[in-house]
Design a protein around this motif. Structure first.
Motif, PDB file in Angstrom:
ATOM      1  N   GLU B   6    -132.017   2.889 129.731  1.00 44.70           N
ATOM      2  CA  GLU B   6    -132.920   2.277 128.758  1.00 44.70           C
ATOM      3  C   GLU B   6    -132.401   0.899 128.338  1.00 44.70           C
ATOM      4  O   GLU B   6    -131.202   0.660 128.263  1.00 44.70           O
ATOM      5  N   TYR B   8    -131.421  -1.555 125.832  1.00 46.89           N
ATOM      6  CA  TYR B   8    -131.091  -1.713 124.417  1.00 46.89           C
ATOM      7  C   TYR B   8    -131.109  -3.210 124.075  1.00 46.89           C
ATOM      8  O   TYR B   8    -131.298  -4.055 124.949  1.00 46.89           O
ATOM      9  N   ASP B  11    -126.101  -5.269 125.988  1.00 40.48           N
ATOM     10  CA  ASP B  11    -125.477  -4.452 127.042  1.00 40.48           C
ATOM     11  C   ASP B  11    -124.120  -5.070 127.377  1.00 40.48           C
ATOM     12  O   ASP B  11    -123.709  -6.061 126.763  1.00 40.48           O
ATOM     13  N   SER B 191    -122.873  -0.008 117.301  1.00 38.35           N
ATOM     14  CA  SER B 191    -123.729  -0.196 118.481  1.00 38.35           C
ATOM     15  C   SER B 191    -123.014  -1.026 119.538  1.00 38.35           C
ATOM     16  O   SER B 191    -122.978  -0.668 120.719  1.00 38.35           O
ATOM     17  N   LEU B 195    -121.673   0.584 123.056  1.00 34.64           N
ATOM     18  CA  LEU B 195    -122.233   0.057 124.312  1.00 34.64           C
ATOM     19  C   LEU B 195    -121.125  -0.413 125.247  1.00 34.64           C
ATOM     20  O   LEU B 195    -121.112  -0.065 126.436  1.00 34.64           O
ATOM     21  N   THR B 247    -130.585  -0.933 116.204  1.00 35.68           N
ATOM     22  CA  THR B 247    -129.334  -0.166 116.230  1.00 35.68           C
ATOM     23  C   THR B 247    -129.588   1.331 116.386  1.00 35.68           C
ATOM     24  O   THR B 247    -128.777   2.039 116.995  1.00 35.68           O
ATOM     25  N   PRO B 249    -131.633   3.248 118.316  1.00 40.34           N
ATOM     26  CA  PRO B 249    -131.622   3.887 119.641  1.00 40.34           C
ATOM     27  C   PRO B 249    -130.205   4.008 120.221  1.00 40.34           C
ATOM     28  O   PRO B 249    -129.892   4.985 120.905  1.00 40.34           O
ATOM     29  N   ILE B 250    -129.378   3.036 119.914  1.00 36.21           N
ATOM     30  CA  ILE B 250    -128.004   3.066 120.437  1.00 36.21           C
ATOM     31  C   ILE B 250    -127.198   4.143 119.717  1.00 36.21           C
ATOM     32  O   ILE B 250    -126.473   4.925 120.332  1.00 36.21           O
ATOM     33  N   ASP B 253    -128.321   7.568 120.909  1.00 40.86           N
ATOM     34  CA  ASP B 253    -127.949   7.960 122.267  1.00 40.86           C
ATOM     35  C   ASP B 253    -126.450   7.972 122.519  1.00 40.86           C
ATOM     36  O   ASP B 253    -125.962   8.749 123.345  1.00 40.86           O
TER      37      ASP B 253
END
Lengths: 329, 329
Positions: B6, B8, B11, B191, B195, B247, B249-250, B253
């Protein structure tokens, strides 16, 4: 002032040997910089953070070197010292690493946090009265009863050599510095630092920072002989000792000047260390910064060209209550 | 949990670009260890000292990346943010380095030391009322009047990328760590850290440390959607923000769990940082250590194998008076 041919209690060789002996036990401490403090001081400052050393102070270097210099037979009988300060904790910790006993004579009025450090590191605390006489006599008794080796906090070549390893690191981390400012008490730290630094770079200046209320080094330099004081009065509890026979010749010959500062200057510098550097120092640890910020340093034409200055933040062991009380004054 | 495909807001590439962009401006912060704290925690701990970062907190990394990402035309109009915290000072400092204007909207009840930092770094302070609404409206007005670019404290890919550079350094300094514990507030720091770290080592665990009185991240993870709170109540003044759209979604996940701690645990950890590490941290900065020492972490079988733990000491900006009041309680 250059290192002359006279035989001191330590030299660059003994300091390099010390480094080889202790490097796997000690922290290589970081060198920190702050543009805010550069702006305040008008110089470029490099803070050698010995408050991050194991035991919370540079003392661990010398203690480690002394203890790992002992032969096995000596070591088996343990070590003894009389100290209420950082040397006590450092010696206890170094002894623990070697797996030998440390007997630490502590006066009854010692700060609680320093006693706790000794206990945490496994030192055997032996209480004495608060006078120097009682402390020395108690240590001598322990020494006679146990056969332990006495490790003096500063007046000892092994200790001086251990503290000198700071200069080896500092001059690798910042080879371009032209000045080092070092807290002075009994002189073990500055003796090692000056010997190593001036052997590597004879042009470097080494300045001592001393409390006005315990200015025996300044008076000794002025008189050309060891001067002791009837009493001392300073917030810097780690800087109340007097020069010894092994540290005096080095201080006499290799320390370019002694800058004295008062309690207010020390506490202001300590506060800057907390608020800007984010480093928790004890009053003695902040005195180098206090010296750089003092009028007597700033206005002295002799130090006008001191632009790249190493400052040794010597230790960080302080009761937070005591700290707060000094800030609140 | 691994980095999936996905897209973000940042990265590993954008984080590496950030590092190249900001590395000449930031401090590479030291990694510190303490055998005493290892003994207390029963793990091996590696403290990433972002309190030593310029501006006194990790925030400078993201601010610097955002400001040096602007094209010249945008930059000439300056930047604006609304913040009472470390982001404000960081943005002012980064703007000063680029030679552009920063407009910092600050609520009237902001801590004095944080306002002083903004002023010291040359930021233009614009006062607002204390409500979020007033802060946002004031920032919007400034933006409209000046054309300045709004730089959000955390909900921005440039900010996330900048904070992620911490992981690049950390994993070079201690490649063997198996866990990273990170304070969580709006989620910009964690985040970026997650990542980068999970892109480099998918097996590494990333745990958030959050105050019990501002546990929106823990609640959001449990609910599977962003949860905000009607009010927050914590001594950690830097950890009162809520997750944002970039932030969340990170965090959803890649953050393995959220450990919550109360004020008493935070203050105890802060005290250990001062007394043992000799590092001056703010309450938010100490929360990672508080998490490691908490019962909920120690007794959770999921974290039994977390043996080599990186802890991010995120900042050190605290009024000494406030600090003392928390210690005295």
């Amino acid at each position: 002032m250059e290192v002359n041919k006279e035989k001191y209690a330590a030299d660059l060789s003994s300091i390099k040997e010390a480094r080889a002996r202790i490097s796997s036990f000690i922290h290589k401490t970081p060198l920190m910089t702050s543009e805010s403090l550069d702006a305040i001081s008008g110089r470029r400052l490099f803070f050698k953070c010995e408050c991050f050393q194991k035991g919370g102070a540079f003392k661990f270097r010398g203690a480690c070197n002394a203890i790992f210099s002992l032969d096995d037979q000596q070591a088996a009988k343990g070590v003894v010292t009389h100290s209420s300060g950082n040397h006590a904790a450092a010696l206890a910790l170094a002894a623990k690493l070697r797996g030998i006993t440390s007997y630490i004579v502590i006066p009854k009025n010692a700060p609680q946090c320093k006693v706790q450090h000794v206990v945490r590191y496994g030192g055997q605390v032996i209480w004495s009265e608060t006078t120097i006489k009682s402390r020395e006599e108690t240590a001598t008794t322990v020494q006679q009863e146990t056969g332990a080796a006495l490790i003096h906090p500063y007046n000892d070549g092994r200790i001086i050599s251990g503290q000198g390893t700071i200069s080896l690191e500092l001059l690798e981390q910042a080879p371009h510095i032209d000045t080092i400012i070092v807290p002075i008490s009994g002189g073990g730290l500055i003796s090692g630092v000056a010997l190593a630094a001036k052997s590597i770079n004879p042009a470097i200046r080494v300045l001592a920072a001393e409390p006005k209320g315990a200015n025996d080094a300044a008076q000794s330099k002025a008189a050309g002989r060891i001067v002791t004081l009837p009493e001392t009065n300073t917030v810097a509890d780690g800087l109340r000792a007097f020069l010894g026979e092994f540290t005096w010749p080095i201080v006499r010959d290799l320390v370019d000047d002694v800058i004295t500062v008062d309690n207010t200057e020390i506490i202001k510098a300590m506060r800057l260390c907390y608020e800007i550097l984010k480093v928790a120092v004890e009053p003695s640890g902040a005195i180098g910064l206090a010296a750089v910020l003092s009028d007597s340093f700033r206005t002295n034409p002799a130090w006008k060209d001191c632009n790249q200055i190493g400052i040794i933040l010597s230790g960080g062991n302080v009761d937070l209550e005591v700290l707060w009380n000094s800030f609140s004054k």
